[in-house]
Design a protein around this motif. Sequence first.
Motif, PDB file in Angstrom:
ATOM      1  N   TRP A  13       0.754  -1.147  -0.040  1.00  0.00           N
ATOM      2  CA  TRP A  13      -0.073   0.104   0.015  1.00  0.00           C
ATOM      3  C   TRP A  13       0.899   1.310  -0.054  1.00  0.00           C
ATOM      4  CZ3 TRP A  13      -2.270  -4.191   2.449  1.00  0.00           C
ATOM      5  CH2 TRP A  13      -3.609  -4.713   1.947  1.00  0.00           C
ATOM      6  N   GLY A  14       2.042   1.030  -0.742  1.00  0.00           N
ATOM      7  CA  GLY A  14       2.926   2.479  -0.608  1.00  0.00           C
ATOM      8  C   GLY A  14       4.012   2.469   0.573  1.00  0.00           C
ATOM      9  N   ASP A  15       4.720   3.210   0.495  1.00  0.00           N
ATOM     10  CA  ASP A  15       5.713   3.523   1.533  1.00  0.00           C
ATOM     11  C   ASP A  15       6.753   2.194   1.902  1.00  0.00           C
ATOM     12  OD1 ASP A  15       4.836   5.983   2.138  1.00  0.00           O
ATOM     13  OD2 ASP A  15       3.266   5.076   3.426  1.00  0.00           O
ATOM     14  N   LYS A  18      10.802   2.526  -2.080  1.00  0.00           N
ATOM     15  CA  LYS A  18      10.985   2.980  -3.359  1.00  0.00           C
ATOM     16  C   LYS A  18      12.110   3.809  -3.445  1.00  0.00           C
ATOM     17  CE  LYS A  18       6.633   3.631  -4.002  1.00  0.00           C
ATOM     18  NZ  LYS A  18       6.121   3.351  -2.941  1.00  0.00           N
ATOM     19  N   ASN A  40       1.735  13.194  -3.947  1.00  0.00           N
ATOM     20  CA  ASN A  40       1.273  12.389  -2.791  1.00  0.00           C
ATOM     21  C   ASN A  40       2.291  11.212  -2.538  1.00  0.00           C
ATOM     22  OD1 ASN A  40       0.897  11.450  -5.323  1.00  0.00           O
ATOM     23  ND2 ASN A  40      -1.013  10.026  -4.985  1.00  0.00           N
ATOM     24  N   ALA A  41       3.371  11.208  -3.375  1.00  0.00           N
ATOM     25  CA  ALA A  41       4.251  10.330  -3.281  1.00  0.00           C
ATOM     26  C   ALA A  41       5.300  11.011  -2.181  1.00  0.00           C
ATOM     27  CB  ALA A  41       5.189   9.885  -4.421  1.00  0.00           C
ATOM     28  N   GLY A  42       6.298  10.194  -1.090  1.00  0.00           N
ATOM     29  CA  GLY A  42       7.137  10.752  -0.376  1.00  0.00           C
ATOM     30  C   GLY A  42       8.190   9.648  -0.394  1.00  0.00           C
ATOM     31  N   HIS A  43       9.141   9.781  -1.179  1.00  0.00           N
ATOM     32  CA  HIS A  43      10.272   8.905  -1.271  1.00  0.00           C
ATOM     33  C   HIS A  43      11.514   9.775  -0.391  1.00  0.00           C
ATOM     34  CE1 HIS A  43       8.049   7.215  -4.994  1.00  0.00           C
ATOM     35  NE2 HIS A  43       7.474   7.100  -4.078  1.00  0.00           N
ATOM     36  N   GLY A 129      -9.114   9.458   2.919  1.00  0.00           N
ATOM     37  CA  GLY A 129      -8.024   9.527   3.728  1.00  0.00           C
ATOM     38  C   GLY A 129      -6.721   9.846   2.552  1.00  0.00           C
ATOM     39  N   SER A 130      -7.262  10.760   1.757  1.00  0.00           N
ATOM     40  CA  SER A 130      -6.197  11.350   0.759  1.00  0.00           C
ATOM     41  C   SER A 130      -4.968  12.119   1.383  1.00  0.00           C
ATOM     42  CB  SER A 130      -7.032  12.021  -0.372  1.00  0.00           C
ATOM     43  OG  SER A 130      -6.219  13.200  -1.045  1.00  0.00           O
ATOM     44  N   THR A 131      -4.149  12.219   0.650  1.00  0.00           N
ATOM     45  CA  THR A 131      -2.963  13.128   1.030  1.00  0.00           C
ATOM     46  C   THR A 131      -3.430  14.652   1.026  1.00  0.00           C
ATOM     47  OG1 THR A 131      -1.880  12.973  -1.131  1.00  0.00           O
ATOM     48  CG2 THR A 131      -1.279  11.414   0.458  1.00  0.00           C
ATOM     49  N   GLN A 229       3.352   5.222  -5.054  1.00  0.00           N
ATOM     50  CA  GLN A 229       2.217   4.336  -4.221  1.00  0.00           C
ATOM     51  C   GLN A 229       2.685   2.873  -4.224  1.00  0.00           C
ATOM     52  OE1 GLN A 229       0.917   7.067  -6.843  1.00  0.00           O
ATOM     53  NE2 GLN A 229       1.578   8.210  -4.818  1.00  0.00           N
ATOM     54  N   THR A 244      -5.588   5.167  -5.175  1.00  0.00           N
ATOM     55  CA  THR A 244      -5.184   6.681  -5.585  1.00  0.00           C
ATOM     56  C   THR A 244      -5.654   6.434  -6.849  1.00  0.00           C
ATOM     57  OG1 THR A 244      -3.433   8.148  -6.108  1.00  0.00           O
ATOM     58  CG2 THR A 244      -2.903   5.929  -6.610  1.00  0.00           C
ATOM     59  N   VAL A 278      -1.536   3.713   4.872  1.00  0.00           N
ATOM     60  CA  VAL A 278      -1.911   5.107   5.674  1.00  0.00           C
ATOM     61  C   VAL A 278      -3.188   5.338   4.670  1.00  0.00           C
ATOM     62  CG1 VAL A 278      -0.423   6.259   4.208  1.00  0.00           C
ATOM     63  CG2 VAL A 278      -0.909   7.361   6.012  1.00  0.00           C
ATOM     64  N   ARG A 308       1.047  11.335   9.324  1.00  0.00           N
ATOM     65  CA  ARG A 308       0.072  10.343   9.805  1.00  0.00           C
ATOM     66  C   ARG A 308       0.902   8.986  10.350  1.00  0.00           C
ATOM     67  NH1 ARG A 308      -4.586  10.138   5.301  1.00  0.00           N
ATOM     68  NH2 ARG A 308      -2.569  10.178   4.072  1.00  0.00           N
TER      69      ARG A 308
HETATM   70  P1  IMO Z   1       4.486   6.341  -1.864  1.00  0.00           P
HETATM   71  O1  IMO Z   1       4.972   6.809  -3.214  1.00  0.00           O
HETATM   72  C1  IMO Z   1       1.260   5.410   0.716  1.00  0.00           C
HETATM   73  C2  IMO Z   1      -2.724   6.900  -0.157  1.00  0.00           C
HETATM   74  C3  IMO Z   1      -3.409   7.893   0.866  1.00  0.00           C
HETATM   75  C4  IMO Z   1      -5.032   7.538   0.676  1.00  0.00           C
HETATM   76  C5  IMO Z   1      -4.848   6.906  -0.840  1.00  0.00           C
HETATM   77  C6  IMO Z   1      -5.285   8.066  -1.765  1.00  0.00           C
HETATM   78  O2  IMO Z   1       5.196   7.392  -0.815  1.00  0.00           O
HETATM   79  O3  IMO Z   1       4.542   5.269  -1.553  1.00  0.00           O
HETATM   80  P2  IMO Z   1      -4.309  10.464  -3.104  1.00  0.00           P
HETATM   81  O4  IMO Z   1      -3.647  11.419  -2.397  1.00  0.00           O
HETATM   82  O5  IMO Z   1      -3.408   9.538  -3.823  1.00  0.00           O
HETATM   83  O6  IMO Z   1      -5.684  10.682  -3.200  1.00  0.00           O
HETATM   84  O7  IMO Z   1      -4.618   9.320  -1.656  1.00  0.00           O
HETATM   85  O8  IMO Z   1      -3.631   6.573  -1.258  1.00  0.00           O
HETATM   86  N1  IMO Z   1      -1.389   7.363  -0.728  1.00  0.00           N
HETATM   87  C7  IMO Z   1      -0.207   6.725  -0.266  1.00  0.00           C
HETATM   88  N2  IMO Z   1       0.000   5.843   0.792  1.00  0.00           N
HETATM   89  N3  IMO Z   1       2.222   6.004   0.308  1.00  0.00           N
HETATM   90  C8  IMO Z   1       2.106   6.602  -1.066  1.00  0.00           C
HETATM   91  O9  IMO Z   1       3.119   7.122  -1.719  1.00  0.00           O
HETATM   92  C9  IMO Z   1       0.582   7.400  -1.311  1.00  0.00           C
HETATM   93  N4  IMO Z   1       0.291   8.163  -2.103  1.00  0.00           N
HETATM   94  C10 IMO Z   1      -1.298   8.087  -1.749  1.00  0.00           C
HETATM   95  O10 IMO Z   1      -2.831   7.847   2.133  1.00  0.00           O
HETATM   96  O11 IMO Z   1      -5.125   6.245   1.208  1.00  0.00           O
END
Ligand code: IMO
Length: 431
Positions: A13-15, A18, A40-43, A129-131, A229, A244, A278, A308
């Motif tokens: 689910w991301g994070d 990467k 929305n990404a945080g690398h 729970g969007s960013t 993501q 997303t 998240v 968060r």
């Molecule tokens: P990286 O690239 C983890 C989650 C948000 C929310 C859903 C939709 O760092 O892995 P959005 O802002 O895209 O409309 O949110 O997706 N989300 C992420 N969760 N890592 C991310 O990016 C994410 N980008 C979006 O928390 O649940």
Amino acid sequence: MGSKVDVVLGLQWGDEGKGKIVDVLAGRYKTVARFQGGPNAGHSLHFDGQSFVVRSIPSGIFREGTVNLIGSGVVLDPISFAAECDNVRNLGIEPESKIVISRKIHLILPTHRLLDAARETAAGKAKIGSTLKGIGPAYSDKTGRKGLRVGDIESQGFAEKFKALKAAHIAEVKRMNLEGFDEVIAKAEAEEKTFFECIEKLRKFSFVDCEFFVNDTLQKHDILAEGAQGSMLDVDHGSYPFVTSSNTTCGGVCTGLGVAPGRIGKVYGIFKAYCTRVGSGPFPTELFDATGERIRQIGHEFGAVTGRPRRCGWLDLVALRYAVIVNGVTDLIMMKSDCLDSFPTIKACVAYNIGGKETDRFPFDISPEAITPVYHEFPGWQKDLSGIRSEDELPKAFKDYIAFIEDYLGVRVSILSVGPDRDANIERHTP
Ligand code: IMO
Ligand code: MG
């Protein structure tokens, strides 16, 4: 004709980590390309005792001699991009000389962020729970065929198009009649000036026709594509609607960069030794107890973008195998195994019990009421992995755990990451 686009993408689910892996592998590629998502990404990257977070800038930026392409499938916020560029500049890197931008990228307007906030507020308990970075509304305008693209700033009439789209967004939010939103609307309206200042900064970058840029580059050398993501957040294959708004899976590389499927080379699938999520949405192996809290603390599982706390749980092999299939993963990269060093027992979900029947196939409905995870238990290795750099030094219990995962997924684990630093890796098969 032999060059390929190798891909790094998240399987959960991301994070997953990467950013770190792209930074590690970028030493071997001259071009790194983002193909979808946005700020929305945080690398996160760690080297020389320092930490950095990039959002829209590809994680190859810190490697000397790399070209970093932001591809057509990305949505770009000129305001947050300018701030990110300032951070990079503070480190002595000139972003204009290392980043190229596709003309076909859709722009995130301040009122896309406003819409994101308004739609989430209106959804109440059902919120995603969007960013709140404006991702969903920007992609909606793209597929709704009314978005503004980077290339539009080179043509006459951009300001008028901007004003029309902004007005439509504000009218929509006003119609929603949300309490306390007058101020939020006024703030978004006032951002117009900053937006246009940042558009001027954007003009200093090289804009490219992404498809030609990518395919011309492939005449010379390989490209590393960086996903954002994770696969379970993919708009088509993820846990819809809690996803997303882009294709985070391998198909997104082809559409996001304009490259043919036959050009895809290795697909590095990244996963953590446990799961996190998240934001809202189903998460079958989520832990609500002290173990979950312990994973969160040891793994520092707090969002890089929003701060968060991340929801934590055991590794979900059912979901992971689904992601491996969807992406055609050739090499697995396992992150943060060191975070489980102190656990006496480690679990991994090997099947879902749905209405009394067990399945290892990822189902349509993964709501918490529908699924009871079936776990396999492993004895913990109870040894500090963080200093280990070679396979031979790994404890047997850990090797058995990896062998089980490889067997279940049918793909080898090529890199084991045992710490946040660039050098904290065990390469088992030279990629
Ligand atoms: P990286 O690239 C983890 C989650 C948000 C929310 C859903 C939709 O760092 O892995 P959005 O802002 O895209 O409309 O949110 O997706 N989300 C992420 N969760 N890592 C991310 O990016 C994410 N980008 C979006 O928390 O649940
Ligand atoms: Mg992140």
